[in-house]
Write an enzyme that holds these catalytic residues in place. Structure first.
Site, mmCIF file in Angstrom:
data_model
loop_
_atom_site.group_PDB
_atom_site.id
_atom_site.type_symbol
_atom_site.label_atom_id
_atom_site.label_comp_id
_atom_site.label_asym_id
_atom_site.label_seq_id
_atom_site.Cartn_x
_atom_site.Cartn_y
_atom_site.Cartn_z
ATOM 1 N N ASN A 165 50.355 17.539 42.199
ATOM 2 C CA ASN A 165 49.780 18.877 42.086
ATOM 3 C C ASN A 165 49.182 19.062 40.696
ATOM 4 O O ASN A 165 49.803 18.708 39.698
ATOM 5 C CB ASN A 165 50.896 19.910 42.329
ATOM 6 C CG ASN A 165 50.390 21.326 42.447
ATOM 7 O OD1 ASN A 165 49.508 21.617 43.245
ATOM 8 N ND2 ASN A 165 50.965 22.235 41.664
ATOM 9 N N GLU B 248 48.127 27.280 44.355
ATOM 10 C CA GLU B 248 48.497 28.329 43.382
ATOM 11 C C GLU B 248 47.331 29.281 43.113
ATOM 12 O O GLU B 248 47.119 29.700 41.973
ATOM 13 C CB GLU B 248 48.952 27.687 42.058
ATOM 14 C CG GLU B 248 50.086 26.681 42.204
ATOM 15 C CD GLU B 248 50.592 26.140 40.874
ATOM 16 O OE1 GLU B 248 50.310 26.762 39.832
ATOM 17 O OE2 GLU B 248 51.272 25.094 40.883
ATOM 18 N N HIS C 133 43.781 27.973 39.974
ATOM 19 C CA HIS C 133 43.832 29.102 39.035
ATOM 20 C C HIS C 133 42.418 29.273 38.485
ATOM 21 O O HIS C 133 41.978 28.507 37.616
ATOM 22 C CB HIS C 133 44.816 28.815 37.895
ATOM 23 C CG HIS C 133 46.245 28.801 38.314
ATOM 24 N ND1 HIS C 133 46.891 29.930 38.763
ATOM 25 C CD2 HIS C 133 47.157 27.793 38.347
ATOM 26 C CE1 HIS C 133 48.149 29.630 39.059
ATOM 27 N NE2 HIS C 133 48.332 28.334 38.813
ATOM 28 N N GLU D 175 51.009 18.537 37.400
ATOM 29 C CA GLU D 175 50.101 18.504 36.252
ATOM 30 C C GLU D 175 50.226 17.228 35.406
ATOM 31 O O GLU D 175 50.419 17.296 34.188
ATOM 32 C CB GLU D 175 50.296 19.754 35.382
ATOM 33 C CG GLU D 175 50.038 21.052 36.152
ATOM 34 C CD GLU D 175 50.292 22.308 35.336
ATOM 35 O OE1 GLU D 175 50.633 22.188 34.138
ATOM 36 O OE2 GLU D 175 50.154 23.412 35.888
ATOM 37 N N ASP E 75 44.810 32.078 42.281
ATOM 38 C CA ASP E 75 44.583 33.445 41.818
ATOM 39 C C ASP E 75 43.233 33.452 41.109
ATOM 40 O O ASP E 75 42.711 32.400 40.749
ATOM 41 C CB ASP E 75 45.711 33.990 40.930
ATOM 42 C CG ASP E 75 46.143 33.048 39.821
ATOM 43 O OD1 ASP E 75 45.309 32.236 39.356
ATOM 44 O OD2 ASP E 75 47.310 33.104 39.400
#
Length: 332
Positions: free
Chosen positions: A176, A248, A212, A135, A250
């Site tokens: 990432n 990641e 996400h 990030e 979701d």
């Protein structure tokens, strides 16, 4: 819902030469037999959830606690799973001894070097891929303020990748970030940053797109990208010669209207669309969920609202999202 399958997600993914994984919760792994069983059965890549972040790993100067991370690595190896090390550098979850001291640039570089070599040497040859820098891009497209940026400057990113490559030349090294799956200011900044790192000869192997996502009736969450934008974005990173990992994923459904059945079907379509598009790109090497069961999802605690963002429910029953991933892998 028919949950009887002749194959697991990992066996289907293997036929397509893609790893499929999940972030693993160390405490759940220790105490929940069903968690261990489903994780090993369905996935062949394990991401360390918090155990390799700087704060939990080194709460005191010159001291490292590798125990929890080592248990995750041992579990993965025992179940023929590869490991994604997450993460060497992040603006969050750093130890107080690091962030509350006024280190000079020279001292910060020494700390960065020591941290990377200490952690990567301990797991040398055991970790398949590392999120070296996590990030680094702010939502406005600039570099995110962090201890490393503030103390060292923008070149901390290049130092980190060069030292990571020296510490374990066989590990795959990734940058990432979240909110970079779509086309826009943030993903443009990540693309330009990576392009510049490659121009400088920096040893970076891939880009991780966190994914996400949310289909909530609100503008406060990251919306799923369109199929076209996602495809174009993946293509431009692949054209740089980079591997691509979805790292990641979701999909939040809180604040969504409609019955639970309708919400879960909408969620499933997002999972299916993302994996289907990603599998079209030959540079996709891994597709990873942030957890796999709603029982241990980070989202309810972070948002203060109940949610069901993952492919297995809290009782480890497959949801429509699981069926969607299964279909996407079968059809690839």
């Amino acid at each position: 819902m028919d949950t009887t399958h002749i194959a697991s997600l990992r066996s289907l993914a293997k036929k397509r030469d893609v790893l499929i994984g999940a972030a693993a919760n160390w405490r759940a792994l220790r105490t929940d037999y069903a968690y261990r069983e489903v994780l090993a059965q369905e996935f062949d890549l394990l991401t360390t959830e918090n155990e390799l972040k700087f704060g939990p790993l080194s709460p005191r100067p010159n001291a490292y606690d590798f125990g929890p991370a080592e248990e995750l690595v041992d579990f993965a190896q025992a179940n023929d799973m590869k490991i994604r090390g997450h993460t060497l550098l992040w603006h969050k979850m750093n130890p107080d001894w690091l962030t509350e001291n006024n280190f000079t640039r020279h001292q910060a570089l020494e700390l960065l070097h020591k941290h990377i070599f200490t952690v990567m040497a301990y797991f040398r040859g055991e970790v398949y891929a590392w999120d070296v820098v996590n990030e680094p891009i702010h939502d406005n497209g600039g570099l995110r303020d962090s201890f490393w940026l503030h103390t060292i400057g923008p070149d901390y990113i290049e130092y980190a990748f060069r030292w990571a490559n020296q510490a374990d030349p066989n590990a795959r090294l990734f940058i990432n970030d979240y909110g970079t799956e779509d086309l826009g200011t943030k993903s443009d900044s990540l693309y330009n940053l990576v392009k510049d790192l490659l121009r400088r000869g920096t040893p970076i192997n891939g880009v991780g797109l966190q994914m996400h996502l949310s289909i909530a009736d609100s503008q406060d969450f990251v919306k799923p990208p369109t199929v076209q934008d996602l495809e174009e974005n993946l293509r431009r990173f692949a054209d740089l010669g980079l591997e691509i990992h979805i790292t990641e994923m979701d999909v939040q459904i809180q604040n969504l209207s409609g019955s639970m059945e309708e919400q879960l079907e909408r969620q499933a379509r997002v999972y299916e669309d993302v994996l289907t598009v990603a599998l079209r790109n030959p540079q996709l090497k891994a597709f990873v969920l942030w957890g796999f069961t709603d029982r241990y999802s980070w989202i309810p605690k972070a948002t203060g609202r109940p949610d069901a963002p993952l492919p297995f429910d809290e009782y480890y029953q497959p949801k429509p999202a699981y069926e969607a991933l299964y279909r996407a892998l079968q059809a690839a």
